[in-house]
Design an enzyme around this catalytic site. Structure first.
Site, PDB file in Angstrom:
ATOM      1  N   CYS A 146       0.811  -1.246   0.000  1.00 56.33           N
ATOM      2  CA  CYS A 146       0.000   0.000   0.000  1.00 56.33           C
ATOM      3  C   CYS A 146       0.834   1.282   0.000  1.00 56.33           C
ATOM      4  CB  CYS A 146      -0.991  -0.031   1.151  1.00 56.33           C
ATOM      5  SG  CYS A 146      -2.046  -1.488   1.098  1.00 56.33           S
ATOM      6  N   HIS A 162      -3.709   6.585   3.918  1.00 61.63           N
ATOM      7  CA  HIS A 162      -4.099   5.391   3.168  1.00 61.63           C
ATOM      8  C   HIS A 162      -5.561   5.069   3.470  1.00 61.63           C
ATOM      9  CE1 HIS A 162      -4.189   1.589   1.310  1.00 61.63           C
ATOM     10  NE2 HIS A 162      -4.018   0.857   2.400  1.00 61.63           N
ATOM     11  N   ASN A 201     -10.205  -0.157  -0.370  1.00 63.35           N
ATOM     12  CA  ASN A 201      -8.741  -0.108  -0.251  1.00 63.35           C
ATOM     13  C   ASN A 201      -8.137  -0.486  -1.606  1.00 63.35           C
ATOM     14  OD1 ASN A 201      -6.042  -0.605   0.251  1.00 63.35           O
ATOM     15  ND2 ASN A 201      -6.399  -1.801   2.107  1.00 63.35           N
TER      16      ASN A 201
END
Ligand code: COA
Length: 330
Positions: free
Chosen positions: A116, A257, A287
């Site tokens: 990520c 994030h 996500n």
């Protein structure tokens, strides 16, 4: 790191596949509910690539948008850094395939595997390469087709992930104070088993039995990842703010994030940044791993929440474990 920026983001672009998977769609195939997903994660829908859409089919659009915004053409690019854990092929890199699609013939190209925070790792690498005089115009991409590694029969992961692409043209700073003020990266491989894909790599290459055991899909210990994420995001925020020589009140916009609204709220609280200064768009995208921050950054700019001269704090964590943060004067 000095607070005199060497590199700046000259243009940002994003793109997602058209297909949308809503919580209501997931309710039809899984033992889950719209209410549970919203309450525990904040996610309402995510974009999912169709069968004929490759990662680079929508990444190309994001890259072209970033280049148009920066006013550069493919022949201006010195390099391409592509952060992804879901390249279209094991070999060659997604970056080389994108280089060919763009016709960026002068550009070197390579992938970064840092999950990520991969796009923030990419920004840090671009900044370092510019300091070493190894490029003046670098395309930094964060893009994922997470639907290709998601088990849609596993409710603990299927509700979380989406597909998307973001890209930035990083150029030499112009000297007006805009640019990357600080970067920070960290890793802890001891936490690898909490979030990983057990099979399909060279340790256990793809076989029919591996596929039937679903070892090619992402596995996650959600609760443990949650705790580690809050810690990593909080430490990263402190580190980058410190390196930039700033205090939290100097941050105009926190762009974290987009994994879970509760992780975002805990990170903002730790940093002492109120939620009205936090960019949240996970309800629409879920996500998207390395695409998450550039997608949010692009939206923040488009909505006028991030204007020239403002200071943004970008922070992320992910599988590895990895974490990273960047402070940028826009
Ligand atoms: N729908 C309904 N129930 C679900 C569910 C779903 N989609 N997923 C899990 N559950 C159930 C569990 O089975 C468990 O049931 P039990 O109490 O009967 O055992 C219960 O909900 C609570 O599970 P738990 O895992 O403790 O929930 P949680 O509050 O921690 O939320 C996550 C789960 C995954 C949303 C949360 O842990 C999380 O976001 N973790 C971080 C994930 C992340 O960010 N990963 C990406 C890193 S880049």
């Amino acid at each position: 790191m000095t607070t005199v920026p060497i590199a700046m983001i000259a243009g940002i672009g994003a793109a997602v596949p058209a297909g949308v998977l809503t919580n209501a769609d997931l309710e039809r195939t899984l033992d889950t509910s719209d209410e549970w997903i919203i309450e525990r994660t904040g996610i309402r829908e995510r974009h999912i690539a169709g069968p004929s859409e490759t990662l680079n089919s929508f990444t190309l659009v994001a890259a072209q948008r970033a280049m148009a915004r920066a006013g550069v053409t493919a022949s201006d690019l010195d390099g391409i850094i592509f952060a992804t854990v879901t390249p279209d092929h094991r070999l060659p890199s997604a970056a080389c395939e994108l280089q060919a699609m763009l016709g960026a013939e002068r550009a070197w190209a390579f992938d970064v595997v840092a999950a990520c925070p991969g796009w923030l790792f990419g920004l840090s690498i671009a900044d370092g390469l510019m300091r070493a005089s190894l490029g003046d115009t670098i395309l930094v991409v964060g893009a994922e087709k997470l639907s290709s590694i998601t088990d849609y029969e596993d409710r603990s992961t299927a509700v979380l992930f989406g597909d998307g692409a973001g890209a930035a043209v990083v150029k030499r700073a112009t000297g007006d104070g805009r640019g990357l003020l600080a970067t920070y990266m960290g890793s802890d491989g001891n936490l690898a088993p909490l979030l990983h894909i057990p099979g399909g790599g060279s340790a256990e290459p793809l076989t029919a039995s591996l596929l039937s055991e679903k070892k090619h899909f992402v596995k996650m210990a959600g609760r443990e990842v949650f705790k580690a994420a809050v810690l990593a995001m909080s430490r990263s925020t402190d580190a980058a703010i410190g390196r930039a020589g700033l205090t939290p009140d100097a941050i105009d916009l926190l762009i974290p994030h987009q994994a879970n609204l509760r992780i975002i709220e805990a990170t903002a609280k730790h940093a002492g940044i109120s939620m009205d200064k936090v960019m949240v768009n996970l309800e629409r995208y879920g996500n998207t791993s390395s695409a998450s921050i550039p997608l949010a950054l692009q939206q923040a700019e488009e909505e006028g929440r991030l204007k020239s001269g403002m200071v943004a704090m970008l922070v992320s964590f992910g599988a590895g474990f990895t974490w990273a943060s960047v402070v940028v004067r826009w």
